[in-house]
Motif scaffolding. Structure first.
Motif, PDB file in Angstrom:
ATOM      1  N   THR A  58       0.838  -1.203   0.000  1.00  0.00           N
ATOM      2  CA  THR A  58       0.000   0.000   0.000  1.00  0.00           C
ATOM      3  C   THR A  58       0.871   1.251   0.000  1.00  0.00           C
ATOM      4  O   THR A  58       0.587   2.226  -0.716  1.00  0.00           O
ATOM      5  CB  THR A  58      -0.937   0.007   1.219  1.00  0.00           C
ATOM      6  OG1 THR A  58      -1.784  -1.146   1.174  1.00  0.00           O
ATOM      7  CG2 THR A  58      -1.794   1.267   1.229  1.00  0.00           C
ATOM      8  N   THR A  99       1.083   3.981  -3.035  1.00  0.00           N
ATOM      9  CA  THR A  99       0.781   5.363  -2.656  1.00  0.00           C
ATOM     10  C   THR A  99       1.844   6.309  -3.190  1.00  0.00           C
ATOM     11  O   THR A  99       1.542   7.389  -3.711  1.00  0.00           O
ATOM     12  CB  THR A  99       0.668   5.497  -1.130  1.00  0.00           C
ATOM     13  OG1 THR A  99      -0.392   4.660  -0.653  1.00  0.00           O
ATOM     14  CG2 THR A  99       0.389   6.936  -0.730  1.00  0.00           C
ATOM     15  N   THR A 130      -7.300   5.305  -2.245  1.00  0.00           N
ATOM     16  CA  THR A 130      -6.051   6.070  -2.177  1.00  0.00           C
ATOM     17  C   THR A 130      -5.902   6.975  -3.391  1.00  0.00           C
ATOM     18  O   THR A 130      -5.552   8.156  -3.269  1.00  0.00           O
ATOM     19  CB  THR A 130      -4.854   5.110  -2.085  1.00  0.00           C
ATOM     20  OG1 THR A 130      -5.011   4.264  -0.940  1.00  0.00           O
ATOM     21  CG2 THR A 130      -3.552   5.880  -1.973  1.00  0.00           C
ATOM     22  N   THR A 131      -6.178   6.415  -4.566  1.00  0.00           N
ATOM     23  CA  THR A 131      -6.066   7.199  -5.800  1.00  0.00           C
ATOM     24  C   THR A 131      -7.037   8.371  -5.810  1.00  0.00           C
ATOM     25  O   THR A 131      -6.661   9.513  -6.118  1.00  0.00           O
ATOM     26  CB  THR A 131      -6.331   6.300  -7.020  1.00  0.00           C
ATOM     27  OG1 THR A 131      -5.400   5.216  -7.030  1.00  0.00           O
ATOM     28  CG2 THR A 131      -6.200   7.077  -8.317  1.00  0.00           C
ATOM     29  N   ILE A 155      -6.083  11.181  -3.108  1.00  0.00           N
ATOM     30  CA  ILE A 155      -4.908  11.974  -3.487  1.00  0.00           C
ATOM     31  C   ILE A 155      -5.221  12.849  -4.701  1.00  0.00           C
ATOM     32  O   ILE A 155      -4.835  14.029  -4.759  1.00  0.00           O
ATOM     33  CB  ILE A 155      -3.709  11.044  -3.775  1.00  0.00           C
ATOM     34  CG1 ILE A 155      -3.299  10.303  -2.501  1.00  0.00           C
ATOM     35  CG2 ILE A 155      -2.534  11.826  -4.335  1.00  0.00           C
ATOM     36  CD1 ILE A 155      -2.230   9.253  -2.719  1.00  0.00           C
TER      37      ILE A 155
END
Length: 605
Positions: A246, A250, A288-289, A292
């Protein structure tokens, strides 16, 4: 389910001879001879295609044939297939770097100017300071990294190495592609044939010196990690490892988000498609994508997005317009049209082969379904935007990893399961195996070879058929640099279009005006009365700044081959400017002309 190649084990009792090295060496020798005997000083409308020495085509045919007969033999170590793929990359991506003394693509020169600005300014700037070029300061990842690399190498300009960037960026894709394909099969034939087809079908040209090239490699890298480490079987092995991976993705996602506008959206739709598969219900990569991406859009990139949002909203859902504008200007002339059709036929053939592979390979259709979802995921982006008339090309680019895998499966024998093999043996049905051996040198060999060879040869016109537009000879580079070396701050440079080297040089203190970007009515006015109209357009510049008119071979080629102004019209404009007492010739050579607008009451220099 376990997939099984219908070939014998890779390690045989008898050691395979080393004959695969012979075609590879012959192909590279023919390539070396070809580049030594190819003259690029006068490219025609077919670009590099007609300029290449015939031995280049012979070398490419030998390389493809040697690869096919090597990769289909299970006794051959995988290193031979890798060597052939590297040979393909040399012939595909290094030929232009060897042949041309200057880097290709006006966009690459533009990016070099952005790096120069970053080093000069010492930091990011707003639209009030650098106008619409501030968009690059809002996605600075690639440029900041290249500025650091430039300082590390101790070179004055990225032009020192950007000609080799297509080869470098293509090599960056090799490892993640291998990891993705090995996730779904251990058949080396399928893995390396898919890699070969990926590189052959990737004619889109996004491997040049650009943020897209790095962001795309990182995109494929994130998919490789997710496909290998975030499936159900990987999750069951333990959460500590999952936390490490992860962190890895990231870091890659952050690098993508700060470098390129489109790639994070493509990555998000691909990860969302994976979540539709029961094997990849882990929402961490997608979340996460998205987090961010949104964080960056709502902070650093907000100025650009605020201005661009109305146009972006208008294009949503207009699929016809988004696809239609994907071909930009209308190709004009036999060479431009032939190049356009070569690219379309190559892409269409690979996608058709992929469809055949999906229908024909039942085992792979099940086992590699996540890869099929990843290949289809970019398609809805047609409804999102035209992305500056390039969405159709970008969708094709992001479909390629999955499409190449299934296209390769269409060229190879059917993959079977262990259960199917066991049932066949229990039934005593040996006839199928005997028939397969009998067909070893039959249609199953030569038809796929013909398809592979046709696609490999078609790559050349699709990829380099517009080199008359994209190549700037040293004389053109010298002429443009002479302009910017002498232009005072606040000067204006007028040109037909931006297709010339260093078109954005010193964009932070010199203005640029490309009249073919104007409304057609104003372009027609320039054609009717060139010198007077251009002089009026340039008259607002005050001392010590100056106004220049630049016309180069790159602009002429771009205008002609894209159906804007033809050679006669552009020559009329140049002749009118040359004859006008309001302009003074500053410099000229075989690649172009540079004129300066005389200022009222100014002394001649």
């Amino acid at each position: 389910m376990t997939d099984l190649s219908d070939l014998p084990p890779a390690r045989s009792g008898r050691r395979a001879p080393a004959w695969p090295g012979v075609p590879l060496l012959v192909a590279l020798a023919l390539w070396a001879y070809a580049v030594r005997h190819t003259d690029v000083s006068r490219l025609d409308d077919y670009g590099l295609v007609s300029a290449l020495h015939p031995t280049f085509w012979a070398g490419l045919a030998v390389l493809t044939t040697g690869f096919w007969f090597t990769v289909r033999d299970a006794r051959r170590p995988g290193a031979w297939s890798a060597a052939y793929v590297l040979g393909l990359l040399v012939m595909e991506r290094a030929t232009q770097a060897v042949l041309y003394p200057t880097p290709l693509y006006a966009w690459a020169w533009k990016h070099e100017a952005v790096i120069d600005h970053l080093l000069t300014a010492g930091g990011l700037q707003t639209a009030d300071q650098v106008g619409d070029m501030a968009v690059y300061d809002q996605w600075p990842g690639f440029f900041a990294a290249q500025a650091a690399l430039q300082r590390l190498l101790g070179v004055d300009s990225a032009a020192m190495f950007m000609a080799w960037w297509p080869l470098v960026s293509s090599l960056m894709l090799l490892l993640p592609l291998l990891l993705i394909y090995r996730t779904f099969t251990e058949d080396r034939r399928l893995i390396w044939t898919a890699v070969w087809l990926f590189y052959v079908a990737n004619w889109v040209g996004q491997d040049y010196f650009s943020p897209q090239s790095v962001a795309y490699a990182l995109h494929v890298g994130v998919l490789a990690v997710v496909l290998r480490r975030f499936g159900r079987s990987a999750v069951r092995r333990g959460r500590p490892r999952q936390a490490v991976w992860t962190v890895v993705i990231t870091v890659m996602i952050v690098a993508i988000v700060i470098s390129h506008q489109l790639t994070p959206g493509m990555l998000a739709v691909c990860l969302l498609a994976l979540c539709l598969s029961r094997r990849y219900r882990d929402w961490v990569p997608l979340a996460t994508t998205v987090v961010i991406f949104l964080a960056w859009c709502l902070t650093a990139a907000l100025p650009f997005l605020s201005a661009a949002m109305p146009d972006m909203i208008r294009s949503i859902g207009d699929v016809g317009a988004n696809v239609e504008t994907g071909y930009g200007a209308t190709p004009t002339g036999a060479g431009a049209i032939a190049t356009s059709w070569a690219a379309r036929l190559l892409s269409g053939s690979v996608l058709l082969l992929a469809a055949v592979g999906v229908l024909r390979q039942r085992v792979l259709r099940h086992r590699a379904r996540p890869l099929l979802l990843v290949a289809a995921a970019p398609l809805p982006m047609f409804a999102a935007s035209s992305y500056g008339s390039e969405m159709i090309f970008r969708v094709l680019l992001f479909m390629l990893p999955g499409a190449a895998f299934f296209a390769a499966s269409a060229l190879l024998p059917k993959v079977r399961t262990l259960a199917a093999d066991a049932a066949e043996q229990e039934a005593g049905n040996r006839q199928a195996t005997g028939s397969a051996k009998a067909r070893r040198w039959g249609i199953g060999t030569w038809v796929p070879l013909a398809a592979l060879l046709g696609g490999t040869l078609a790559f050349v016109p699709a990829y380099s058929g517009k080199d008359r537009i994209n190549y700037f000879p040293p004389q053109e580079v010298a002429l443009v640099r002479q302009l910017f070396d002498q232009a005072p701050e606040g000067s204006l440079v007028v040109a037909a279009n931006r297709n010339y080297p260093d078109a954005y040089a010193s964009y932070w203190n010199i203005d640029h005006y490309w009249f073919l970007d104007d409304a057609r009515s104003h372009v027609d006015k320039i054609v009717r009365d060139p010198a007077a109209t251009l002089a009026d357009d340039m008259a607002g510049v005050e001392r010590p700044a100056r106004a220049y008119f630049l016309l180069t071979q790159g602009q002429l080629a771009n205008s002609e081959m894209n159906g804007q102004l033809d050679e006669a019209q552009l020559d009329r404009i140049r002749t009118s400017v040359a004859a006008s007492p309001r302009f003074r010739l500053v410099a000229e050579n075989r690649a172009g002309w540079l004129y300066e607008l005389k200022q009222p009451g100014g002394a001649e220099r």
